[in-house]
Design a protein around this motif. Structure first.
Motif, PDB file in Angstrom:
ATOM      1  N   THR A   1       2.658  13.129   2.193  1.00  0.00           N
ATOM      2  CA  THR A   1       1.374  13.556   1.651  1.00  0.00           C
ATOM      3  C   THR A   1       0.498  14.077   2.785  1.00  0.00           C
ATOM      4  O   THR A   1       0.945  14.218   3.922  1.00  0.00           O
ATOM      5  CB  THR A   1       0.711  12.397   0.889  1.00  0.00           C
ATOM      6  OG1 THR A   1      -0.416  12.889   0.186  1.00  0.00           O
ATOM      7  CG2 THR A   1       0.274  11.288   1.827  1.00  0.00           C
ATOM      8  N   SER A   2      -0.748  14.382   2.465  1.00  0.00           N
ATOM      9  CA  SER A   2      -1.659  14.961   3.457  1.00  0.00           C
ATOM     10  C   SER A   2      -2.512  13.871   4.101  1.00  0.00           C
ATOM     11  O   SER A   2      -2.682  12.782   3.555  1.00  0.00           O
ATOM     12  CB  SER A   2      -2.575  15.968   2.766  1.00  0.00           C
ATOM     13  OG  SER A   2      -3.431  15.294   1.854  1.00  0.00           O
ATOM     14  N   TYR A   3      -3.088  14.204   5.271  1.00  0.00           N
ATOM     15  CA  TYR A   3      -4.039  13.283   5.906  1.00  0.00           C
ATOM     16  C   TYR A   3      -5.191  12.963   4.955  1.00  0.00           C
ATOM     17  O   TYR A   3      -5.613  11.823   4.828  1.00  0.00           O
ATOM     18  CB  TYR A   3      -4.645  13.914   7.163  1.00  0.00           C
ATOM     19  CG  TYR A   3      -3.770  13.929   8.383  1.00  0.00           C
ATOM     20  CD1 TYR A   3      -3.522  12.768   9.110  1.00  0.00           C
ATOM     21  CD2 TYR A   3      -3.237  15.120   8.843  1.00  0.00           C
ATOM     22  CE1 TYR A   3      -2.751  12.800  10.257  1.00  0.00           C
ATOM     23  CE2 TYR A   3      -2.461  15.166   9.996  1.00  0.00           C
ATOM     24  CZ  TYR A   3      -2.217  14.002  10.698  1.00  0.00           C
ATOM     25  OH  TYR A   3      -1.458  14.047  11.833  1.00  0.00           O
TER      26      TYR A   3
ATOM     27  N   ASN B   1      -7.084   7.739  -0.569  1.00  0.00           N
ATOM     28  CA  ASN B   1      -6.458   6.751  -1.449  1.00  0.00           C
ATOM     29  C   ASN B   1      -6.917   5.347  -1.042  1.00  0.00           C
ATOM     30  O   ASN B   1      -6.810   4.975   0.130  1.00  0.00           O
ATOM     31  CB  ASN B   1      -4.936   6.887  -1.305  1.00  0.00           C
ATOM     32  CG  ASN B   1      -4.184   5.849  -2.110  1.00  0.00           C
ATOM     33  OD1 ASN B   1      -4.085   4.708  -1.693  1.00  0.00           O
ATOM     34  ND2 ASN B   1      -3.663   6.233  -3.246  1.00  0.00           N
TER      35      ASN B   1
ATOM     36  N   MET C   1       1.025   4.090  -2.910  1.00  0.00           N
ATOM     37  CA  MET C   1       0.705   5.484  -2.575  1.00  0.00           C
ATOM     38  C   MET C   1       1.803   6.425  -3.076  1.00  0.00           C
ATOM     39  O   MET C   1       1.521   7.467  -3.671  1.00  0.00           O
ATOM     40  CB  MET C   1       0.585   5.572  -1.050  1.00  0.00           C
ATOM     41  CG  MET C   1       0.421   6.964  -0.517  1.00  0.00           C
ATOM     42  SD  MET C   1      -1.295   7.452  -0.667  1.00  0.00           S
ATOM     43  CE  MET C   1      -1.265   9.003   0.223  1.00  0.00           C
TER      44      MET C   1
ATOM     45  N   ALA D   1       0.836  -1.218   0.000  1.00  0.00           N
ATOM     46  CA  ALA D   1       0.000   0.000   0.000  1.00  0.00           C
ATOM     47  C   ALA D   1       0.862   1.256   0.000  1.00  0.00           C
ATOM     48  O   ALA D   1       0.566   2.223  -0.711  1.00  0.00           O
ATOM     49  CB  ALA D   1      -0.935  -0.005   1.214  1.00  0.00           C
TER      50      ALA D   1
ATOM     51  N   ARG E   1      -0.322  15.013  -5.684  1.00  0.00           N
ATOM     52  CA  ARG E   1      -1.403  15.147  -4.701  1.00  0.00           C
ATOM     53  C   ARG E   1      -0.851  15.364  -3.290  1.00  0.00           C
ATOM     54  O   ARG E   1      -1.548  15.219  -2.313  1.00  0.00           O
ATOM     55  CB  ARG E   1      -2.246  13.874  -4.687  1.00  0.00           C
ATOM     56  CG  ARG E   1      -2.814  13.526  -6.042  1.00  0.00           C
ATOM     57  CD  ARG E   1      -3.669  12.285  -5.919  1.00  0.00           C
ATOM     58  NE  ARG E   1      -3.741  11.585  -7.187  1.00  0.00           N
ATOM     59  CZ  ARG E   1      -4.064  10.326  -7.321  1.00  0.00           C
ATOM     60  NH1 ARG E   1      -4.336   9.602  -6.265  1.00  0.00           N
ATOM     61  NH2 ARG E   1      -4.107   9.750  -8.498  1.00  0.00           N
ATOM     62  N   ARG E   2       0.445  15.637  -3.221  1.00  0.00           N
ATOM     63  CA  ARG E   2       1.046  15.710  -1.886  1.00  0.00           C
ATOM     64  C   ARG E   2       0.544  16.889  -1.065  1.00  0.00           C
ATOM     65  O   ARG E   2       0.082  17.883  -1.594  1.00  0.00           O
ATOM     66  CB  ARG E   2       2.576  15.771  -2.009  1.00  0.00           C
ATOM     67  CG  ARG E   2       3.085  14.401  -2.389  1.00  0.00           C
ATOM     68  CD  ARG E   2       4.581  14.326  -2.432  1.00  0.00           C
ATOM     69  NE  ARG E   2       4.913  13.006  -2.982  1.00  0.00           N
ATOM     70  CZ  ARG E   2       6.109  12.638  -3.366  1.00  0.00           C
ATOM     71  NH1 ARG E   2       7.118  13.460  -3.266  1.00  0.00           N
ATOM     72  NH2 ARG E   2       6.310  11.439  -3.853  1.00  0.00           N
ATOM     73  N   GLY E   3       0.686  16.751   0.246  1.00  0.00           N
ATOM     74  CA  GLY E   3       0.163  17.750   1.177  1.00  0.00           C
ATOM     75  C   GLY E   3       0.918  19.063   1.082  1.00  0.00           C
ATOM     76  O   GLY E   3       2.068  19.099   0.662  1.00  0.00           O
TER      77      GLY E   3
ATOM     78  N   THR F   1      -4.123   3.114   0.886  1.00  0.00           N
ATOM     79  CA  THR F   1      -3.709   3.561   2.218  1.00  0.00           C
ATOM     80  C   THR F   1      -4.915   3.697   3.147  1.00  0.00           C
ATOM     81  O   THR F   1      -4.770   3.565   4.358  1.00  0.00           O
ATOM     82  CB  THR F   1      -2.877   4.860   2.160  1.00  0.00           C
ATOM     83  OG1 THR F   1      -3.521   5.802   1.325  1.00  0.00           O
ATOM     84  CG2 THR F   1      -1.486   4.567   1.633  1.00  0.00           C
TER      85      THR F   1
ATOM     86  N   HIS G   1      -5.413  13.037   1.708  1.00  0.00           N
ATOM     87  CA  HIS G   1      -5.069  12.161   0.594  1.00  0.00           C
ATOM     88  C   HIS G   1      -4.868  10.729   1.072  1.00  0.00           C
ATOM     89  O   HIS G   1      -5.347   9.784   0.454  1.00  0.00           O
ATOM     90  CB  HIS G   1      -3.809  12.676  -0.114  1.00  0.00           C
ATOM     91  CG  HIS G   1      -3.412  11.859  -1.301  1.00  0.00           C
ATOM     92  ND1 HIS G   1      -2.115  11.735  -1.725  1.00  0.00           N
ATOM     93  CD2 HIS G   1      -4.145  11.096  -2.139  1.00  0.00           C
ATOM     94  CE1 HIS G   1      -2.083  10.941  -2.772  1.00  0.00           C
ATOM     95  NE2 HIS G   1      -3.292  10.540  -3.050  1.00  0.00           N
ATOM     96  N   ALA G   2      -4.173  10.570   2.192  1.00  0.00           N
ATOM     97  CA  ALA G   2      -3.941   9.217   2.724  1.00  0.00           C
ATOM     98  C   ALA G   2      -5.264   8.522   3.031  1.00  0.00           C
ATOM     99  O   ALA G   2      -5.412   7.318   2.806  1.00  0.00           O
ATOM    100  CB  ALA G   2      -3.064   9.287   3.970  1.00  0.00           C
TER     101      ALA G   2
END
Lengths: 328, 328
Positions: free
Chosen positions: B214-216, B222, A312, A308, A319-321, B225, B218-219
């Protein structure tokens, strides 16, 4: 010079000449075999201009190989080294099938344990599985950098129609081809176990080296990830045994960790793929363990987690934060 | 203006004024409370020169806080917000203990579930646990950037000597302090469950957002994840229930995922720490679950994997693999 059974120069095609295919194909070409790479345009252009430059642990040399950029390049080959990424197995197998010469022997030089089955299902081609041990990379088109090992284990599966072939068997012919070029190539009578021995090490080492962008050796020596690798291998071995694979009666986790240590400062193809923003083969590694485990009722939580996370990361940076916001 | 029970201006110290401590301390200072930050020299220098610049979702304003760079800065405080990283709990608790005024109330504004126990074991200080919901960061010294939420839940543990305090209770006084400054602060009668509700979300979200940068949100969205976060929460909830925590009778995994979604594009403190090459609090999050699970006989393989990976990455870039060598 390697000659075929009729006494003429052997003809080999490499379907998907990336790092692995270019190394083994290059070694054959250097020994006098007639080699054609089916490869990406940039690699083909560079090789046509200047040959393939092989920067190995024991020599640096330009060797001559022909290049093609489509699957018809396999048409005269007696041997086809099939070394596309596992993502592309079906497309590549279907692409070469109509062009294969009668009696051509296809050898799958790929990570994973189900490639031969996937090649057969997609195209009807009956390939020989090979376990590949090599540390190699293409630092730039036309160039192969070899940094460790470089040997093969091949063998037909126990139930294969070729298991009872008369001499010389097809596996014997492939082994002779490689050993004639100075490439160690062992014929195994339990190739499934050999494929899985590499598989479990890849499942342990590839995602961890990719996620941490580190080397196999470091991952195997670090106390926390060493224990994590052990858990990955234990889960994967449970799946293999439940699948009926006759694994050697040794501590497979210890063996896998030792194997990772021998790879030292080399990193994995998965690590390279992630670093370059390319799709990885993780679905054929930990993803396969998770799917097969689910079929067999074997729990694979650690393989699940690693798969996973790699998926990701693979899905990329877009799409990163935002760095500004932290929510403890 | 917030006043204390004697009618004078309340005095608050923030031990470890990072992003969380600076946000809540800054909110108190803005309401007229006398606030002293014990913080890093760079942050102190910038604040002494220009005040604390608060860039929040609802206002942008400079507020006045005093700064100290050692623990004696707590000496006149009626309330101490304890917001050091969990790595530093013991050192910080021992440092402030000799300077605390009689009757000073210490509130732990930290991630994790064992901070109050660790503070007590190290120093004898009987702190109030707080669950912190805020998205904040210090983009540069002297500046706090607030990007979401900003509320607290506090409460004394059921067995606490303060559970039967006369009015106004110490938790009531802390709640009045914050609500007087416009900071929502609920007093909970099951603070353990509230701490664990945040804890399980942190265990799911922090390592994943850190590993994938990444962001909460997005995680949690997805598919791969999301399923991984669900497994982390299920393991963590099993540990909480085995520890005797009375969690609400809801699907904690679904609740944790919803909570992660509310944090949207914010990333975790763990992600920020890794990105900056700093040590993380992962030993207080997934590391705690693994240790507590081992004590209770609860399997926590997914927490183990995430903890090991964050530790590996934390140990830094200096041992990373050479990019030239790939071993498939």
């Amino acid at each position: 010079m390697t000659v075929n059974t009729e006494g003429s120069v052997a003809r080999v095609a490499v379907m998907g000449a990336g790092a692995v295919g270019s190394y083994f194909g290059g070694m054959l070409a250097r020994s006098g075999v007639h080699v054609t790479f089916i490869t990406r345009p940039a690699h083909a252009v560079a090789i046509r201009a200047n040959g393939l430059f092989m920067d190995t642990l024991t020599f640096k040399e330009r060797v001559t190989v022909e290049c093609a950029t489509d699957a018809s390049g396999v048409k005269d080959a007696e041997f086809v080294l099939f070394s596309v990424k596992t993502l592309d197995i079906e497309d590549a197998a279907r692409a070469i099938a109509p062009h294969l010469a009668p009696g051509a022997i296809v050898v799958s030089l790929q990570n994973g344990v189900d490639n031969v089955a996937r090649i057969r299902a997609a195209s009807g081609i009956d390939a020989i599985p090979a376990v590949v041990y090599v540390a190699a990379a293409i630092p730039e088109p036309g160039r192969i950098k070899h940094s460790g090992r470089g040997e093969l284990i091949i063998g037909d599966f126990p139930g294969s129609a070729h298991a009872q072939d008369p001499q010389p068997t097809r596996t014997g012919r492939v082994a002779a081809l490689f050993t004639g070029a100075g490439v160690p190539c062992k014929v195994s009578d339990n190739i499934e176990a050999d494929l899985w021995t590499k598989m479990v090490m890849n499942c342990a080492g590839n995602p961890i080296t990719a996620i941490a962008q580190t080397s196999y050796g470091h991952a195997a020596r670090n106390p926390e990830t060493r224990e994590l690798m052990r858990k990955v291998i234990e889960e994967s071995v449970a799946v293999a045994r439940a699948s009926g694979v006759r694994l050697p009666d040794v501590d497979m986790a210890e063996a896998g960790l030792k194997l990772a240590e021998t790879l030292g400062e080399a990193t994995s193809s998965t690590a390279q793929d992630l670093a370059r923003g390319k799709r990885t083969e993780i679905d054929s590694l930990n993803g396969y363990i998770v799917r097969r485990g689910a079929e067999l009722g074997i729990a694979t939580p650690v393989n699940f987690a690693l798969h996973a996370l790699v998926k990701m990361i693979e899905q990329g940076a877009e799409r990163r934060g935002k760095p500004a916001g932290s929510a403890s």
